[in-house]
Design a protein around this motif. Structure first.
Motif, mmCIF file in Angstrom:
data_model
loop_
_atom_site.group_PDB
_atom_site.id
_atom_site.type_symbol
_atom_site.label_atom_id
_atom_site.label_comp_id
_atom_site.label_asym_id
_atom_site.label_seq_id
_atom_site.Cartn_x
_atom_site.Cartn_y
_atom_site.Cartn_z
ATOM 1 N N THR A 156 0.829 -1.201 0.000
ATOM 2 C CA THR A 156 0.000 0.000 0.000
ATOM 3 C C THR A 156 0.865 1.253 0.000
ATOM 4 O OG1 THR A 156 -1.729 -1.186 1.182
ATOM 5 C CG2 THR A 156 -1.841 1.204 1.230
ATOM 6 N N SER A 157 1.974 1.215 0.718
ATOM 7 C CA SER A 157 2.858 2.388 0.750
ATOM 8 C C SER A 157 3.429 2.689 -0.634
ATOM 9 C CB SER A 157 3.984 2.177 1.759
ATOM 10 O OG SER A 157 4.784 1.069 1.395
ATOM 11 N N THR A 158 3.717 1.651 -1.396
ATOM 12 C CA THR A 158 4.218 1.853 -2.760
ATOM 13 C C THR A 158 3.154 2.494 -3.636
ATOM 14 O OG1 THR A 158 5.620 -0.088 -2.519
ATOM 15 C CG2 THR A 158 5.245 0.698 -4.756
ATOM 16 N N ILE A 159 1.934 2.035 -3.489
ATOM 17 C CA ILE A 159 0.840 2.596 -4.279
ATOM 18 C C ILE A 159 0.639 4.065 -3.930
ATOM 19 C CG2 ILE A 159 -1.652 2.502 -4.682
ATOM 20 C CD1 ILE A 159 -1.426 -0.563 -4.281
ATOM 21 N N LEU A 160 0.648 4.375 -2.639
ATOM 22 C CA LEU A 160 0.386 5.749 -2.212
ATOM 23 C C LEU A 160 1.555 6.687 -2.506
ATOM 24 C CD1 LEU A 160 -1.428 5.110 1.171
ATOM 25 C CD2 LEU A 160 -2.436 5.747 -1.024
ATOM 26 N N MET A 161 2.786 6.180 -2.473
ATOM 27 C CA MET A 161 3.946 7.054 -2.662
ATOM 28 C C MET A 161 4.419 7.139 -4.105
ATOM 29 S SD MET A 161 6.076 6.107 0.795
ATOM 30 C CE MET A 161 7.581 6.681 0.098
ATOM 31 N N MET A 162 4.109 6.143 -4.928
ATOM 32 C CA MET A 162 4.605 6.154 -6.305
ATOM 33 C C MET A 162 3.494 6.205 -7.339
ATOM 34 S SD MET A 162 7.738 3.461 -5.994
ATOM 35 C CE MET A 162 8.365 3.789 -7.614
ATOM 36 N N VAL A 163 2.477 5.375 -7.167
ATOM 37 C CA VAL A 163 1.425 5.275 -8.180
ATOM 38 C C VAL A 163 0.480 6.467 -8.120
ATOM 39 C CG1 VAL A 163 -0.469 3.863 -9.034
ATOM 40 C CG2 VAL A 163 1.606 2.766 -8.188
ATOM 41 N N ALA A 164 0.031 6.828 -6.922
ATOM 42 C CA ALA A 164 -0.928 7.935 -6.793
ATOM 43 C C ALA A 164 -0.367 9.258 -7.327
ATOM 44 C CB ALA A 164 -1.384 8.071 -5.345
ATOM 45 N N PRO A 165 0.868 9.644 -6.974
ATOM 46 C CA PRO A 165 1.388 10.901 -7.547
ATOM 47 C C PRO A 165 1.520 10.856 -9.065
ATOM 48 C CG PRO A 165 2.670 10.284 -5.634
ATOM 49 C CD PRO A 165 1.760 9.132 -5.937
ATOM 50 N N SER A 166 1.887 9.683 -9.617
ATOM 51 C CA SER A 166 1.976 9.621 -11.071
ATOM 52 C C SER A 166 0.611 9.671 -11.724
ATOM 53 C CB SER A 166 2.737 8.410 -11.577
ATOM 54 O OG SER A 166 2.874 7.416 -10.683
ATOM 55 N N VAL A 200 -1.899 11.412 -10.534
ATOM 56 C CA VAL A 200 -2.257 12.830 -10.458
ATOM 57 C C VAL A 200 -1.520 13.627 -11.529
ATOM 58 C CG1 VAL A 200 -2.121 14.894 -9.012
ATOM 59 C CG2 VAL A 200 -2.897 12.744 -8.029
ATOM 60 N N ALA A 201 -0.213 13.392 -11.684
ATOM 61 C CA ALA A 201 0.569 14.127 -12.686
ATOM 62 C C ALA A 201 0.049 13.849 -14.093
ATOM 63 C CB ALA A 201 2.043 13.753 -12.579
ATOM 64 N N PHE A 202 -0.166 12.577 -14.421
ATOM 65 C CA PHE A 202 -0.673 12.219 -15.744
ATOM 66 C C PHE A 202 -2.066 12.804 -15.970
ATOM 67 C CE2 PHE A 202 -2.911 9.293 -18.622
ATOM 68 C CZ PHE A 202 -2.109 9.417 -19.736
ATOM 69 N N GLY A 203 -2.903 12.745 -14.933
ATOM 70 C CA GLY A 203 -4.249 13.301 -15.045
ATOM 71 C C GLY A 203 -4.240 14.800 -15.282
ATOM 72 N N LEU A 204 -3.345 15.518 -14.592
ATOM 73 C CA LEU A 204 -3.262 16.971 -14.800
ATOM 74 C C LEU A 204 -2.772 17.316 -16.201
ATOM 75 C CD1 LEU A 204 -1.898 18.129 -11.331
ATOM 76 C CD2 LEU A 204 -4.208 18.464 -12.271
ATOM 77 N N ILE A 205 -1.825 16.538 -16.706
ATOM 78 C CA ILE A 205 -1.351 16.762 -18.081
ATOM 79 C C ILE A 205 -2.490 16.533 -19.077
ATOM 80 C CG2 ILE A 205 0.166 15.848 -19.900
ATOM 81 C CD1 ILE A 205 2.231 15.334 -17.635
ATOM 82 N N CYS A 206 -3.218 15.433 -18.908
ATOM 83 C CA CYS A 206 -4.344 15.141 -19.804
ATOM 84 C C CYS A 206 -5.441 16.187 -19.677
ATOM 85 C CB CYS A 206 -4.903 13.757 -19.517
ATOM 86 S SG CYS A 206 -3.796 12.436 -20.003
ATOM 87 N N LEU A 207 -5.717 16.636 -18.460
ATOM 88 C CA LEU A 207 -6.725 17.668 -18.246
ATOM 89 C C LEU A 207 -6.315 18.964 -18.937
ATOM 90 C CD1 LEU A 207 -9.355 18.549 -16.851
ATOM 91 C CD2 LEU A 207 -7.954 19.185 -14.875
ATOM 92 N N GLY A 208 -5.054 19.343 -18.791
ATOM 93 C CA GLY A 208 -4.565 20.558 -19.448
ATOM 94 C C GLY A 208 -4.665 20.475 -20.961
ATOM 95 N N LEU A 209 -4.260 19.339 -21.522
ATOM 96 C CA LEU A 209 -4.365 19.161 -22.975
ATOM 97 C C LEU A 209 -5.819 19.180 -23.429
ATOM 98 C CD1 LEU A 209 -1.660 16.424 -23.602
ATOM 99 C CD2 LEU A 209 -1.571 18.824 -24.279
ATOM 100 N N GLY A 210 -6.689 18.572 -22.637
ATOM 101 C CA GLY A 210 -8.111 18.560 -22.984
ATOM 102 C C GLY A 210 -8.721 19.947 -22.961
ATOM 103 N N VAL A 211 -8.342 20.750 -21.988
ATOM 104 C CA VAL A 211 -8.839 22.121 -21.910
ATOM 105 C C VAL A 211 -8.342 22.932 -23.103
ATOM 106 C CG1 VAL A 211 -8.664 24.272 -20.601
ATOM 107 C CG2 VAL A 211 -9.177 22.141 -19.427
ATOM 108 N N LEU A 212 -7.066 22.785 -23.435
ATOM 109 C CA LEU A 212 -6.534 23.514 -24.589
ATOM 110 C C LEU A 212 -7.223 23.094 -25.883
ATOM 111 C CD1 LEU A 212 -2.712 23.560 -23.803
ATOM 112 C CD2 LEU A 212 -4.319 25.473 -23.716
ATOM 113 N N TYR A 213 -7.461 21.798 -26.038
ATOM 114 C CA TYR A 213 -8.141 21.319 -27.235
ATOM 115 C C TYR A 213 -9.582 21.819 -27.278
ATOM 116 C CZ TYR A 213 -10.016 18.274 -30.815
ATOM 117 O OH TYR A 213 -10.633 17.803 -31.936
ATOM 118 N N GLY A 214 -10.238 21.836 -26.125
ATOM 119 C CA GLY A 214 -11.601 22.362 -26.078
ATOM 120 C C GLY A 214 -11.661 23.833 -26.428
#
Length: 66
Positions: A32-42, A44-58
């Protein structure tokens, strides 16, 4: 449904929480610590990048006249 900042942030958070929860509950050999410390931040980062690209495309689609 019109998306504003609070709705977008809530849905974004919900998607990340569901994804992390599914990984924690899945029978995989990952701590669980690996998921929370490595997977969750990635997620979030990937989601923010996709959200930003989606907003720009919109914005591009909304302002371009075809």
């Amino acid at each position: 449904m019109e998306f504003d900042l609070p709705k977008t942030a809530a849905l974004f958070t919900l998607v990340v929480i569901v994804g992390v929860g599914a990984l924690i509950g899945a029978p995989i050999p990952m701590e669980t610590s690996t998921i929370l410390m490595m997977v969750a931040p990635s997620m979030v980062a990937f989601g923010l990048i996709c959200l930003g690209l989606g907003v720009l495309y919109g914005e591009h689609r909304a302002t371009s006249a075809h």
